[in-house]
Every structure is written in C-alpha cells, then in structure tokens.
Design an enzyme around this catalytic site. Structure first.
Site, PDB file in Angstrom:
ATOM      1  N   HIS A   1      -6.585   4.618   5.569  1.00  0.00           N
ATOM      2  CA  HIS A   1      -5.443   3.760   5.193  1.00  0.00           C
ATOM      3  C   HIS A   1      -4.397   3.555   6.292  1.00  0.00           C
ATOM      4  O   HIS A   1      -4.037   2.407   6.584  1.00  0.00           O
ATOM      5  CB  HIS A   1      -4.778   4.299   3.916  1.00  0.00           C
TER       6      HIS A   1
ATOM      7  N   ASP B   1       1.937   0.648   1.625  1.00  0.00           N
ATOM      8  CA  ASP B   1       0.596   0.683   1.064  1.00  0.00           C
ATOM      9  C   ASP B   1       0.794   0.543  -0.442  1.00  0.00           C
ATOM     10  O   ASP B   1       1.642   1.229  -1.034  1.00  0.00           O
ATOM     11  CB  ASP B   1      -0.044   2.041   1.412  1.00  0.00           C
TER      12      ASP B   1
END
Ligand code: UDP
Length: 452
Positions: free
Chosen positions: A20, A120
């Site tokens: 990520h 995110d």
C-alpha cells in the site's frame, strides 16, 4: 502543470501494510510533479518510510514531498508473527492519534496549515480527522474497484448472507453476478462477528464514510470497470476519479541489479513462467515444494521472486537440476519483468497490483489466492475477464500447477485467454494515453487539490 498557491499543504496518510505505501507514493509522486507549488507531507511508519525515501532506494523523490514517521503501534520488544494482520491491528490501534501527532509536526515544521487530506481509503477514520481540521478529504482506493463495492455493501451482505450459502453469487450487488460469497475478502464476513478484528471493523465503515469525501480516487480505468460498478460508485460518491494504475505511474527503467532483465533477454519470446506472491503472502512449505517439482518437470524456463528465508525450504538440488533454465531472486523488478517479451504466464497470489501489472502487459495468470482481496481478484481474472485460471482446489500441488501451465500455455482455451489478455491490454493502453480518460481524471484530481 497547474498553478497553485504556495500555501497549499496536503497531508497524505498511508496504510502501512503490504504494497500500500509504495503504490500510494507512486500517485503522490505524480501529483507532486503536476502541482509543484503544493507541499505534500507523507505520513507513514518509520520502517516503510525508510524503504520508500532512502536515497539509495528512491533517489527521485520530488522536492515538495517530505516523509513524516508515525508510530506503528507494535509494543516494544514484541516479535511479529508471519501473519500480516497482526501488524495491521497494532497499527490501527495506534490510529488516528499517531497520524494527528504527525500532522502537528508537519504543520509546525512547514509553517503551513493543512489544506487537504489524502488518505488510503482503508483509513476510514480520516473522514473525522479531515472534518476536525475543516479540510476536504480525498480517500484513495488502491485495490481493484470490485473490492471497494464489496466493502461498500458490507452491511447489506452481512444482513442477507446466511452461513451455509458460500457458493451463491451476490446478484444483489451491481456488477457482482459472477462473484460468490466465498470470493469476498474475509473482512466482509468475519468468521465470528463477536470477535471481529479492528481491521475488519475499520473497513466495514467504508460505505458509511466515503459519501463524506470530496473525491474518491480509484487505482483503475473507467473503461476497465464493469459499467454497473462505475455507475453505482458514481451515484454513491462525489467525484469518482479513475486516474489509472498507480503501479505504472513512476516505473523508470531502473538498473538491473538482480540481473533479471538480462537473463530474460536470453530467453525465447513468450516462454518464461514468472512466479511471485507479492510482498505479504508466504506459500506454505508443501506448496513451495509443489511449485519447484512442477517447474522442474515442466521444462519451462522460470523466474521466481522468492524471499531468502523461503528459498531455504526448496527441495535439495532443485537449483542445480534446473540450472540455467531457472532464476530465483529475492525481489524482481516486476513491472519490467511483466513488460518483457519473454514472459508467457504469471503465477501469482492475485494481489491487485500484480493483476493490474499483468493486465497492462497482456500476460495471462495462474492464481493461488491467500487472503484479503486475492480471492475476488482471482475470480475476476478467471470469470469476468477470462485472462487466467485459479489453481485446482485453491492450493498449489505439483499436478494442479502442471495442468494450469498446460492449459494457459496451450492451444484452445489458453489461446483464448491470451487473446483476451491482449485485448484488455489495448483497452488499458487507450485509457492511459495522453488524451485518455485517466489523464482527464488525473487533471480533475490535481484541480481539486490545488483549489481546496
Ligand atoms: N513486487 C516487485 N517485485 C517482487 C515482488 C513484488 O516489484 O519481487 C511488486 C509488484 O510489482 C507489485 C507489488 O510489489 O507492485 C505487490 O503488490 P500486490 O498488490 O500484487 O500484492 P501485495 O504485496 O500487496 O500483497
């Protein structure tokens, strides 16, 4: 390049697990280049920041991005297990306080108040953080949009789904007629709701908080998503931007430190099997042996990205027996590898970036999913896009892998898969062209950041 006030200061909150931070950083790097007057503060755990920002790893970080470390929440002296979810739950327990402290440091150091919060999208608490400081929130969804829908509909799925219906498809979700309950990420339907993990609880908020966002950024292309999913997400959220695969945004040619590319140069066109299970999944010992045996018997040249501690578990003499036909490295330059003309098939865990990268270069896949969105991605690869297969029985066995290799590399079904993979590659190439939909959505995103 968009003109923007030098006062703009965007805080970026990274989710510290698996690939990520790396993938989010690719997007932020491109944003920083497009908006050179905006300051970006990248808040992430110290360990992950070190790998992203060390001068040897990434010398090309634009001047207007600066890293700030936030606590990972792992108690001092604690040794993490192999299960990546353990670290995730520690990290989430330390959030959002760790990020709030990081933001305070970034504001004090730059002398600029935050003008916009990018996060995110897994970090659902960022909706509250942005409202507390009165700035727009832009969540970024890094996996494929299918799994965004799965999380958006978590509450409905939990209401509708009884425990004995695992193979039923989720017709009641737009675009999900081929997706079964057993393909869903484990967090959508935890085995025991009473003991739901913090990670699962955090993700279950996605459908509730994303409508509060100023824009939702997807790591995809408008043309790649099923129209039903596109329409549904655009009805639910303001400004849905499909800005293209971030995994490809910043891939320079790079140096070939591991010799993978020069090794591939010596192989025949469309002959090599590339094997990799991403940054977080580790196949169990018996499956590592099964892969090795299948590769040895098949006679197919292979490039295998395998961490050093797992390499030790391979059958004795395997490397000697396969000789020059095989190469094992601890880390491969995967994007360049998949772009190489010698690659014929990708044996993958079905991680979303791996799938995006394979699509981008028209490489068919053999999927062995492990956790998270892997099962759903693998199902989509096989049933929606028709560009690969799942291994028989869900785990790697010698005969199962040999069968899959024969199927994907052979005539008939294999040829169809390869043709579909090429067609999807062209769809993506068009969407990614300078006048394509992704460039349009990216400019809109830069605009939102620059004026907010
Ligand atoms: N990757 C790489 N070299 C390797 C293994 C992985 O460059 O040897 C990269 C790969 O290109 C991808 C990312 O790591 O961009 C893995 O992301 P994915 O979403 O597929 O899986 P995750 O690691 O998040 O489970």
């Amino acid at each position: 390049v968009t003109e923007s006030s030098p006062q703009k200061h965007v805080a970026v909150l990274a989710f510290s697990s698996s690939s990520h931070p790396l993938i989010l950083m690719n997007l932020v790097r491109k944003l920083a280049q497009a908006a050179p007057n905006v300051q970006f503060s990248f808040l992430n755990t110290a360990k992950s920041n070190l790998s992203l920002f060390s001068t040897t790893a990434k010398p090309d970080v634009p001047h207007n991005i600066k890293a700030y470390d936030v606590a990972d929440g792992v108690p001092a002296g604690h040794v993490l297990s192999r299960n990546p979810l353990e670290a995730v739950n520690f990290f989430l327990k330390a959030s959002p306080e760790n990020f709030k402290r990081g933001i305070d440091v970034a504001v004090a150091e730059t002398g600029k108040r935050i003008s916009c919060l990018i996060s995110d999208a897994f970090l659902t608490f960022a909706a509250d953080v942005s409202e507390d400081i009165h700035v727009p929130w832009i969540p970024v969804w890094l996996p494929l949009p299918f799994s965004l829908s799965a999380h958006v509909y978590t509450h409905l799925i939990r209401q509708k789904v009884g425990s004995g219906l695992k193979v039923a498809t989720l017709e009641f979700i737009p675009g999900f007629s081929s997706i079964r309950i057993l393909d869903l990420p484990g967090e959508v339907i935890p085995e025991n709701i009473e003991e739901e993990s913090l990670f699962s609880r955090t993700l279950s908020q996605i459908g509730l908080v994303l409508p509060r966002a100023s824009a939702v950024v997807l790591n995809s292309y408008d043309e790649l998503n099923p129209p039903l999913i596109n329409r549904d997400l655009k009805l639910k959220f303001r400004n849905v931007f499909n800005v293209g695969f971030f995994t490809l945004l910043s891939c320079g040619s790079g140096s070939d430190l591991t010799g993978c590319i020069s090794w591939l140069d010596e192989q025949k066109e469309r002959s090599v099997a590339y094997v990799s299970f991403g940054t977080a999944a580790s196949p169990p010992h018996n499956e590592l042996i099964a892969i090795a045996e299948a590769l040895e018997v098949s006679g197919i040249p292979f490039l295998w990205s395998l961490k050093d501690d797992l390499k030790e578990l391979l059958p004795k003499g395997f490397l000697e027996k396969t000789g020059k036909r095989g190469k094992i490295v601890a880390w491969a330059p995967q994007v360049q590898v998949l772009a190489h003309a010698s690659i014929a098939v990708f044996v993958t865990h079905g991680g979303s970036n791996s799938v995006c990268e394979s699509i981008s270069y028209g490489v068919p896949m053999i999927c062995r999913p492990f956790f998270g969105d892997h099962h759903m991605n693998s199902r989509i690869v096989e049933k929606v896009w028709g560009i690969g297969v799942n291994v028989e029985g869900g785990i790697l066995t010698k005969n199962g892998l040999l069968k899959s290799l024969e199927l994907v590399l052979g005539h008939g079904e294999g040829k169809e898969m390869r043709d579909k993979a090429q067609a999807l590659k062209h769809t993506v190439q068009e969407a990614a062209s300078p006048n394509g939909s992704a460039a349009h959505d990216f400019s809109s995103l830069v605009e939102v950041i620059s004026v907010s």
